[in-house]
Scaffold this active site. Structure first.
Site, short mmCIF file in Angstrom:
data_model
loop_
_atom_site.label_atom_id
_atom_site.label_comp_id
_atom_site.label_asym_id
_atom_site.label_seq_id
_atom_site.Cartn_x
_atom_site.Cartn_y
_atom_site.Cartn_z
N LYS A 95 0.86 -1.19 0.00
CA LYS A 95 0.00 0.00 0.00
C LYS A 95 0.89 1.23 0.00
O LYS A 95 1.30 1.74 1.04
CB LYS A 95 -0.92 0.00 1.23
CG LYS A 95 -2.07 0.99 1.12
CD LYS A 95 -3.01 0.63 -0.02
CE LYS A 95 -4.15 1.62 -0.15
NZ LYS A 95 -4.99 1.34 -1.32
N SER B 193 -8.57 0.22 -5.02
CA SER B 193 -8.76 0.58 -3.61
C SER B 193 -10.25 0.86 -3.37
O SER B 193 -11.08 -0.03 -3.50
CB SER B 193 -7.87 1.76 -3.25
OG SER B 193 -7.54 1.72 -1.87
#
Length: 639
Positions: free
Chosen positions: A214, A420
């Site tokens: 991430k 996401s």
């Protein structure tokens, strides 16, 4: 003249002056308001008369060339108001222009079957900033035009590799002799701010995340990309790039390996042609010849129908004019059952958001409108989003679930980017379609909190006070972040990740462990996502529409109507756009110095990357009631 009332106290000279001044100002104000009102009323009447007498469009004759000369990026939904778009277009102001992907596909598919359209001419120099998935969808539509037997000709002065993906579909590609065209590969580089923020300014940015891949917030805490970020990015980018080379090779009947070899040997190849990029493009068989715009116009006039009044000397219709003809044929009252398309494009934020952004409230309202409309039998959610706020994403996901409970099937069509939070709002659909080069995944959560005590200390400012508990004021960014406070925030982020992976596991009928293996913030291409069970099938928007219509048992295409559910423009905006798009209205606006002056102030210039990144940081720390940190599901993963 003395206007004083007998018996009343007499004003002094200063008071008399200001009273008189006020009377003059008040009179002037009312005069100006009345002038503006009557001027606007008169203008309105004139506009109505102009529109009423403007006459229809010229008839479309046989042997006409459809000229597609897009300006700006391909988008799912316009971000500007209809009146603003029409106003600027009428003035010839193309700054901030956009082309809706759906319009481009409609025009190409209609032209394919229109006997009056002899060929399609592509002028792609001003097509800008579009994603690979959208470009591949347009490329497929161009290939269908060519397969129908109609000629496609592309001309460019200077062309980049994204524009070239469309040009490659043409039967012939011509480049200006002084122009250029070369393939260079895909790259993604970002600016990193740790040293500037922490060392120079004294701003400490605290990152809380789950998932080693991430990487969206890395620029605020690192000086360079992490090893994991580079590994993940290169993996999906190589897949997209190899597919791009394959698409070019197939369209141009070339060898993909030789195309790649030509890039590796670029310095030597350019040296061999003494820096002549146009000649190099011909040598690499990327284009068919070198011609000026006038020479291409003469060629098309010889092949088609000459027209001395046309700009290039041949009979033609522009993209905008052809689209207007198509729109004029739409029946505003269609009794057929409907497939509703809701567009979710842009960043996901809380509350009401304008077109070009996704609002937790506003986008959910559009989906709810589809659920409450008895004429709507099925829904396609078209997603093109890097994600954003977790709670706003969850609001939209819940509406998808409610649609399914109402026995209205929902299919997601992913565009260029559905990562996401963009994946969060997609996961509960009955089926997910994506292009092989769509960018998706990035299932992960993070939160950012910058603290400023060191920065304030540099200018002699300090924060101090008291609280009734040790956590009162603990999240104040003017104070140092205590370790136990950081622990609270990380626990909240951990919970958000469990929510994300748990919901994906339920929606995709997989175990949480299986989802975690392909999550942890990692980004995938559409093809890679399908291999890992995150995407169901390949296809564009039309494939999703056909699928959801079948699920709702609506019959063959033609038995149902496809309707976009969007926030409607105000009545005056609709009226003004109609006026500005008329031939007389456009002429009046072009000749009006007032209108031209106003147009120069319509849109601000695009923000620099640095400004955008710092605004993202500012948005990430805006307080949210009841939670210590705003949970974000965001991916900086576009091309």
């Amino acid at each position: 003249m003395n206007t004083a009332v007998p018996g009343s106290p007499r004003r002094g000279p200063i008071a008399e002056f200001f009273v008189g001044l006020w009377n003059v100002m008040n009179f002037t104000r009312r005069l100006i308001v009345n002038i503006i009102f009557f001027s606007l009323l008169l203008l309105f009447v004139v506009l109505v008369l102009i529109i009423a007498g403007a006459g229809g469009a010229k008839p479309l004759l046989d042997d006409t060339a459809l000229v597609i000369e897009p300006t700006g990026p391909l988008v799912e939904q316009f971000t500007a108001d209809p009146a603003e778009r029409a106003f600027k277009r009428a003035l010839g102001d193309h700054d901030g222009d956009e082309i809706q992907l759906r319009d481009m596909l409609r025009v190409l598919d209609a032209a394919k079957d229109d006997k009056r359209i002899e060929r399609v001419v592509l002028k792609l120099d001003r097509l800008d900033g579009s994603g690979m998935a959208s470009l591949r969808e347009v490329a497929d539509a161009l290939a269908r035009v060519k397969a129908s037997g109609k000629e496609v000709v592309a001309y460019s002065e200077m062309m980049d590799q994204k524009q070239y993906l469309l040009a490659a579909q043409a039967n012939e590609i011509y480049l200006d002799p002084m122009g250029g065209m070369m393939l260079e590969g895909l790259g993604r580089y970002r600016q990193y701010y740790r040293q500037g923020l922490q060392d120079k300014l004294g701003v400490d940015v605290h990152l809380f995340k789950v998932g080693e891949y991430k990487s969206a917030a890395e620029p605020y805490v690192l000086d360079a990309a992490s090893k994991e970020a580079k590994e993940a990015d290169l993996f999906w980018m190589n897949d997209v790039w190899q597919r791009y080379l394959g698409d070019i090779a197939k369209a141009r009947k070339l060898d993909a390996a030789k195309l790649a070899e030509g890039i590796d040997q670029l310095p030597a190849g350019i040296a061999d042609v003494q820096g002549d990029l146009a000649k190099y493009a011909v040598q690499q068989k990327l284009v068919d010849g070198l011609k000026t715009a006038e020479e291409v116009g003469d060629l098309l006039a010889e092949r088609g129908a000459a027209d001395g009044d046309a700009e290039d000397g041949y009979r033609q219709v522009s993209f905008d004019d052809y689209l207007t003809r198509l729109n004029a044929g739409i029946n505003p009252v269609d009794p057929r059952p409907q497939v509703a398309v809701v567009v979710a494009e842009g960043e996901i934020s809380g509350g009401e958001q304008p077109p070009g952004k996704i609002g937790g409230v506003s986008t959910a309202q559009l989906l709810r409108a589809a659920r409450d409309d008895d004429n709507v039998k099925a829904v396609v959610l078209r997603v093109d989003s890097p994600g954003g706020e977790v709670f706003a994403s969850e609001q939209i996901r819940r509406e998808i679930a409610e649609l399914k409970k109402a026995d209205k099937p929902v299919v997601v069509s992913m565009g260029d980017l559905a990562a996401s939070g963009g994946y969060w709002i997609s996961m509960n659909a009955d089926k997910i379609y994506a292009d092989e080069s769509t960018i998706t995944g990035s299932i992960g959560i993070f939160g950012l909190i910058p603290t400023f005590p060191r920065a304030l200390d540099k200018i002699g400012v300090h924060s101090d006070g008291v609280g009734t508990t040790r956590f009162a004021g603990a999240f104040d960014i003017t104070r140092e972040l205590q370790p136990e406070v950081g622990q609270v925030i990380q626990t909240v982020i951990d919970k958000g990740y469990r929510d994300f992976t748990g919901r994906v596991a339920t929606a995709r009928k997989r175990s949480v462990e299986q989802i975690d293996e392909v999550a942890r913030g990692r980004v995938w291409s559409g093809a890679q996502a399908k291999e890992r069970g995150l995407v169901d099938d390949f296809g564009g928007l039309q494939a999703a529409i056909t699928d959801v219509a079948q699920r709702a048992k609506l019959g063959m295409p033609g038995k149902y109507n496809v309707r976009y559910i969007e926030k409607s423009a105000p009545p005056f905006s609709q009226f003004f756009s109609t006026f500005a798009e008329s031939r007389i209205g456009a002429h009046w606006l072009r000749e009006s110095s007032f209108a031209q002056g106003l147009a120069q102030a319509l849109l601000p210039r695009a923000l620099s990357q640095t400004t955008q990144d710092l605004r993202f940081l500012q948005g990430a720390i805006e307080p949210t009631r009841g939670v210590p940190v705003k949970s974000l599901a965001y991916c900086f993963c576009g091309l």
